[in-house]
Design an enzyme around this catalytic site. Structure first.
Site, PDB file in Angstrom:
ATOM      1  N   LYS A  28      43.427  41.912  31.853  1.00 52.46           N
ATOM      2  CA  LYS A  28      44.538  41.582  32.387  1.00 52.46           C
ATOM      3  C   LYS A  28      45.399  41.375  32.260  1.00 52.46           C
ATOM      4  O   LYS A  28      46.431  40.523  32.853  1.00 52.46           O
ATOM      5  CB  LYS A  28      44.202  40.072  33.220  1.00 52.46           C
ATOM      6  N   ARG A  37      35.671  28.739  40.455  1.00 53.15           N
ATOM      7  CA  ARG A  37      35.510  29.801  40.989  1.00 53.15           C
ATOM      8  C   ARG A  37      34.442  30.042  41.913  1.00 53.15           C
ATOM      9  O   ARG A  37      33.543  29.734  41.815  1.00 53.15           O
ATOM     10  CB  ARG A  37      35.494  31.034  39.952  1.00 53.15           C
ATOM     11  N   PRO A  44      45.242  40.090  39.378  1.00 53.99           N
ATOM     12  CA  PRO A  44      44.302  41.087  39.856  1.00 53.99           C
ATOM     13  C   PRO A  44      43.858  41.131  38.246  1.00 53.99           C
ATOM     14  O   PRO A  44      43.790  40.536  37.075  1.00 53.99           O
ATOM     15  CB  PRO A  44      46.054  42.106  39.361  1.00 53.99           C
ATOM     16  N   GLU A  45      42.854  42.129  38.434  1.00 57.64           N
ATOM     17  CA  GLU A  45      41.523  41.936  37.586  1.00 57.64           C
ATOM     18  C   GLU A  45      41.973  43.844  36.883  1.00 57.64           C
ATOM     19  O   GLU A  45      43.090  43.774  36.995  1.00 57.64           O
ATOM     20  CB  GLU A  45      40.619  42.151  37.663  1.00 57.64           C
TER      21      GLU A  45
END
Length: 324
Positions: free
Chosen positions: A50, A301, A2-3
């Site tokens: 975060k 990423r 989750p951001e």
């Protein structure tokens, strides 16, 4: 994982329980002794990037959030009120598609808390599909690889004397004496420092590396990175030192606006509209390229970009660098 917008929403789910006493606990966590939370009062709830932080005190301890917690509550209230003009906002449970569906769980870019060890703050860092539910449990929406329909197992369940409860999924928890807080780097904070962020974007590294550096862009994750680079028409491997000030300002504007819009949509229970992340074509119909980029020795990423909409900026006398 989750951001920032998702974790902000988690904080909104926990805030109504501030001031209440834990009556019963459960969960599968082995990192902490969950029974230690029994009969404690939830004193405060804060979010930083975060990470979610919950403060617990003895039930007879003082009530009320800290000064910083009050600021965060005002921010949360402002976001909720602006999401639907003229009325309070209903906070809904997060949807699974908001997770980074093809990313590995990783938190190496997160610096440790300034004060590790025993304390009254419980820090939550969420992994892939991590979430918080209020007064409901997460249910399986598909079969697992073995064909079983098994509901997710909570890491922590907090039942309160009021009868309500909070459920935490796929998260790591540890106690600390205070939150690691730098609101000037939090993209969703009213104290976010624009000048500091613009300076960080000047680094000679590929811009996609800098955007994920939580020291300067706390809460900004891979979905936001991909989307704002497309919206700003910047190639992910362009070095920040080659970008004009106007380009960096446009990129920063996109980061703040996209993150805020994502949070508002979450509060309305609406899905996220994606332009480039996990897409095969950009909104203009151009083929999208995909690669895994990251610093040497660090996590690579997944990155999506449109070569036509996001041309790479190269040094005037340099050779084009390969894009894979």
């Amino acid at each position: 994982m989750p951001e920032g917008p998702s974790v902000r929403k988690f904080q909104l789910l926990t805030s109504p329980f501030v001031g209440q006493v834990v009556a019963k606990v459960g969960g599968s966590s082995r990192k902490i002794n969950v029974n230690e939370l029994n009969a404690l009062r939830l004193q405060d709830s804060q979010v930083h990037g975060k990470n979610l932080y919950l403060a617990f005190v003895a039930a007879e301890g003082p009530l009320g959030p800290t000064a910083e917690g009050t600021v965060l509550q005002k921010e949360a209230a402002a976001v909720a009120c602006s999401a639907v003009p003229g009325g309070p906002e209903r906070v809904c449970a997060p949807h699974a598609q908001d997770g980074e569906l093809q990313e590995l769980q990783h938190s190496g870019s997160e610096a440790p808390d300034a004060a590790e060890g025993p304390g009254n703050w419980l820090r939550f860092h969420f992994g892939l599909f991590g979430s918080v539910r209020a007064n409901e449990f997460s249910r399986a929406n598909r079969a697992n690889k073995r064909g079983d329909w098994k509901d997710p197992v909570p890491r922590l369940i907090l039942h309160f004397e009021s009868g309500g409860f909070l459920v935490f999924y796929n998260c790591r928890m540890h106690w600390c004496s205070s939150p690691r807080a730098d609101p000037t780097s939090d993209i969703l904070s009213m104290e976010f420092h624009r000048g500091q962020a613009l300076d960080a974007l000047r680094a000679p590294n590929p811009i996609c590396y800098t955007l994920l550096d939580q020291r300067y862009f706390s809460g900004l994750g891979n979905i936001i990175k991909n989307e704002i680079l497309y919206l700003a028409k910047i190639h992910p491997l362009t070095r920040g030192s080659l970008l004009a000030l106007s380009d960096r300002e446009r990129l920063l504007d996109c980061a703040i606006q996209f993150s805020s819009d994502w949070l508002h949509r979450k509060l309305r229970g609406q899905g996220l509209h994606l332009h480039i992340y996990q897409r095969q074509q950009c909104p203009l119909g151009h083929p999208v390229m995909k690669g895994a980029f990251g610093p040497s020795g660090g996590l690579k990423r997944l990155t999506w970009w449109c070569p036509q909409c996001q041309p790479e900026v190269l040094p005037g006398d340099g050779d084009p660098s390969p894009v894979t």
